[in-house]
Motif scaffolding. Structure first.
Motif, PDB file in Angstrom:
ATOM      1  N   UNK A  48       0.944  -1.313  -0.027  1.00 27.51           N
ATOM      2  CA  UNK A  48       0.205  -0.060  -0.061  1.00 27.51           C
ATOM      3  C   UNK A  48       0.882   1.288  -0.049  1.00 27.51           C
ATOM      4  N   UNK A  49       0.496   2.332  -0.423  1.00 26.33           N
ATOM      5  CA  UNK A  49       1.200   3.459  -0.849  1.00 26.33           C
ATOM      6  C   UNK A  49       0.198   4.614   0.027  1.00 26.33           C
ATOM      7  N   UNK A  50       1.020   5.138   1.069  1.00 24.09           N
ATOM      8  CA  UNK A  50       0.421   6.210   1.756  1.00 24.09           C
ATOM      9  C   UNK A  50       0.972   7.592   1.555  1.00 24.09           C
ATOM     10  N   UNK A  51       0.191   8.511   1.070  1.00 24.86           N
ATOM     11  CA  UNK A  51       0.484   9.895   0.633  1.00 24.86           C
ATOM     12  C   UNK A  51       0.060  10.932   1.128  1.00 24.86           C
ATOM     13  N   UNK A  52       0.750  12.020   1.746  1.00 22.28           N
ATOM     14  CA  UNK A  52       0.239  13.178   2.403  1.00 22.28           C
ATOM     15  C   UNK A  52       0.290  14.422   1.275  1.00 22.28           C
ATOM     16  N   UNK A  53      -0.635  14.994   0.833  1.00 22.54           N
ATOM     17  CA  UNK A  53      -0.607  16.118  -0.144  1.00 22.54           C
ATOM     18  C   UNK A  53      -1.042  17.471   0.412  1.00 22.54           C
ATOM     19  N   UNK A  54      -0.436  18.519   0.156  1.00 30.65           N
ATOM     20  CA  UNK A  54      -0.712  19.752   0.524  1.00 30.65           C
ATOM     21  C   UNK A  54      -1.000  20.683  -0.871  1.00 30.65           C
ATOM     22  N   UNK A  55      -2.473  20.462  -1.218  1.00 24.51           N
ATOM     23  CA  UNK A  55      -2.612  20.778  -2.575  1.00 24.51           C
ATOM     24  C   UNK A  55      -2.323  19.818  -3.323  1.00 24.51           C
ATOM     25  N   UNK A  56      -1.480  20.242  -4.491  1.00 24.94           N
ATOM     26  CA  UNK A  56      -1.084  19.104  -5.403  1.00 24.94           C
ATOM     27  C   UNK A  56       0.271  18.926  -5.291  1.00 24.94           C
ATOM     28  N   UNK A  87       9.724  19.572  10.225  1.00 24.13           N
ATOM     29  CA  UNK A  87       9.340  20.491  11.363  1.00 24.13           C
ATOM     30  C   UNK A  87       7.764  20.863  11.322  1.00 24.13           C
ATOM     31  N   UNK A  88       7.120  20.303  10.458  1.00 22.11           N
ATOM     32  CA  UNK A  88       5.608  20.749  10.714  1.00 22.11           C
ATOM     33  C   UNK A  88       4.805  19.351  11.041  1.00 22.11           C
ATOM     34  N   UNK A  89       5.473  18.514  11.611  1.00 14.63           N
ATOM     35  CA  UNK A  89       4.942  17.253  12.395  1.00 14.63           C
ATOM     36  C   UNK A  89       4.286  16.319  11.102  1.00 14.63           C
ATOM     37  N   UNK A  90       4.765  16.553   9.638  1.00 19.18           N
ATOM     38  CA  UNK A  90       4.285  15.503   8.951  1.00 19.18           C
ATOM     39  C   UNK A  90       4.698  14.237   9.037  1.00 19.18           C
ATOM     40  N   UNK A  91       5.968  13.725   9.595  1.00 22.60           N
ATOM     41  CA  UNK A  91       6.378  12.583   9.897  1.00 22.60           C
ATOM     42  C   UNK A  91       5.691  11.960  10.839  1.00 22.60           C
ATOM     43  N   UNK A  92       5.257  12.609  11.988  1.00 25.59           N
ATOM     44  CA  UNK A  92       4.325  11.823  13.092  1.00 25.59           C
ATOM     45  C   UNK A  92       3.083  11.529  12.197  1.00 25.59           C
ATOM     46  N   UNK A  93       2.525  12.489  11.636  1.00 23.86           N
ATOM     47  CA  UNK A  93       1.251  12.138  11.102  1.00 23.86           C
ATOM     48  C   UNK A  93       1.196  11.012  10.070  1.00 23.86           C
ATOM     49  N   UNK A  94       2.235  11.076   9.313  1.00 23.81           N
ATOM     50  CA  UNK A  94       2.652   9.716   8.275  1.00 23.81           C
ATOM     51  C   UNK A  94       2.533   8.490   9.007  1.00 23.81           C
ATOM     52  N   UNK A  95       3.512   8.545  10.296  1.00 21.88           N
ATOM     53  CA  UNK A  95       3.495   7.248  10.740  1.00 21.88           C
ATOM     54  C   UNK A  95       2.319   6.810  11.732  1.00 21.88           C
ATOM     55  N   UNK A  96       1.446   7.911  12.120  1.00 15.85           N
ATOM     56  CA  UNK A  96       0.171   7.500  12.703  1.00 15.85           C
ATOM     57  C   UNK A  96      -0.909   6.737  11.845  1.00 15.85           C
ATOM     58  N   UNK A 123      10.778   7.061  16.725  1.00 13.78           N
ATOM     59  CA  UNK A 123       9.920   5.913  16.668  1.00 13.78           C
ATOM     60  C   UNK A 123       9.735   5.235  17.995  1.00 13.78           C
ATOM     61  N   UNK A 124      10.399   5.569  18.814  1.00 12.68           N
ATOM     62  CA  UNK A 124       9.889   4.956  20.187  1.00 12.68           C
ATOM     63  C   UNK A 124       8.875   5.788  20.642  1.00 12.68           C
ATOM     64  N   UNK A 125       8.583   6.966  20.506  1.00  9.72           N
ATOM     65  CA  UNK A 125       7.298   7.843  20.818  1.00  9.72           C
ATOM     66  C   UNK A 125       6.264   7.164  20.239  1.00  9.72           C
ATOM     67  N   UNK A 126       6.261   6.491  19.131  1.00  6.92           N
ATOM     68  CA  UNK A 126       5.182   5.818  18.520  1.00  6.92           C
ATOM     69  C   UNK A 126       5.009   4.349  19.016  1.00  6.92           C
TER      70      UNK A 126
END
Length: 150
Positions: A48-56, A87-96, A123-126
């Motif tokens: 599966x491929x999880x993506x996060x877009x800001x607009x396009x 620095x905008x929490x994208x990594x955390x959102x992505x992993x969650x 990763x430990x925080x997750x």
């Protein structure tokens, strides 16, 4: 910010989506991190491929692997965040979202990753626990980490 988050099987990706994913992976892993391993490993087609877009603009990506593909456990790999969005929490959102999607797609169970050593605390925080010594993967220090089923 309002982000669009999607998770698709390989065959559901449009050519442009696939292009953007490969472009981001190439930028992060080869240009920035100078990885020396081949990115295209024939695992994308079964993931599966999880993506996060800001607009396009593709700002975050993770590959979700079913149990038995990389490890006996399900896995998350190729985690990448666009440099301008760090620095905008994208990594955390992505992993969650990756953890949530794995549980929806494959059921609750342990998740194993090969995480870059400098991200061990993140990763430990997750909920991931370190289960190996440091080793080199693509010329970068990594650790095997496992998130037990909750």
């Amino acid at each position: 910010m309002d982000y669009t988050i999607q998770s698709k099987k390989f065959e559901q990706l449009s050519l442009m989506e696939l292009y953007r994913i490969l472009q981001l992976r190439n930028q992060v892993f080869y240009v920035e991190q100078r990885c020396d391993d081949l990115d295209l490993d024939d695992k994308d087609q079964q993931s599966w491929h999880l993506t996060i877009y800001d607009g396009d603009i593709l700002v975050g990506y993770a590959r979700l692997l079913p149990p038995g593909l990389s490890y006996p456990e399900m896995s998350i790999g190729r985690v990448a965040v666009s440099a301008s969005y760090r620095g905008h929490q994208i990594g955390r959102l992505l992993m969650e979202k990756a953890i949530e999607q794995l549980e929806v797609s494959f059921g609750k169970g342990p998740i194993k990753i090969s995480g870059q050593r400098y991200l061990e605390k993140f990763y430990a925080s997750l909920g991931f626990e370190t289960i190996s010594e440091v080793y080199l993967e693509a010329g970068i220090e990594h650790l095997k980490m496992l998130r037990p089923a909750f």
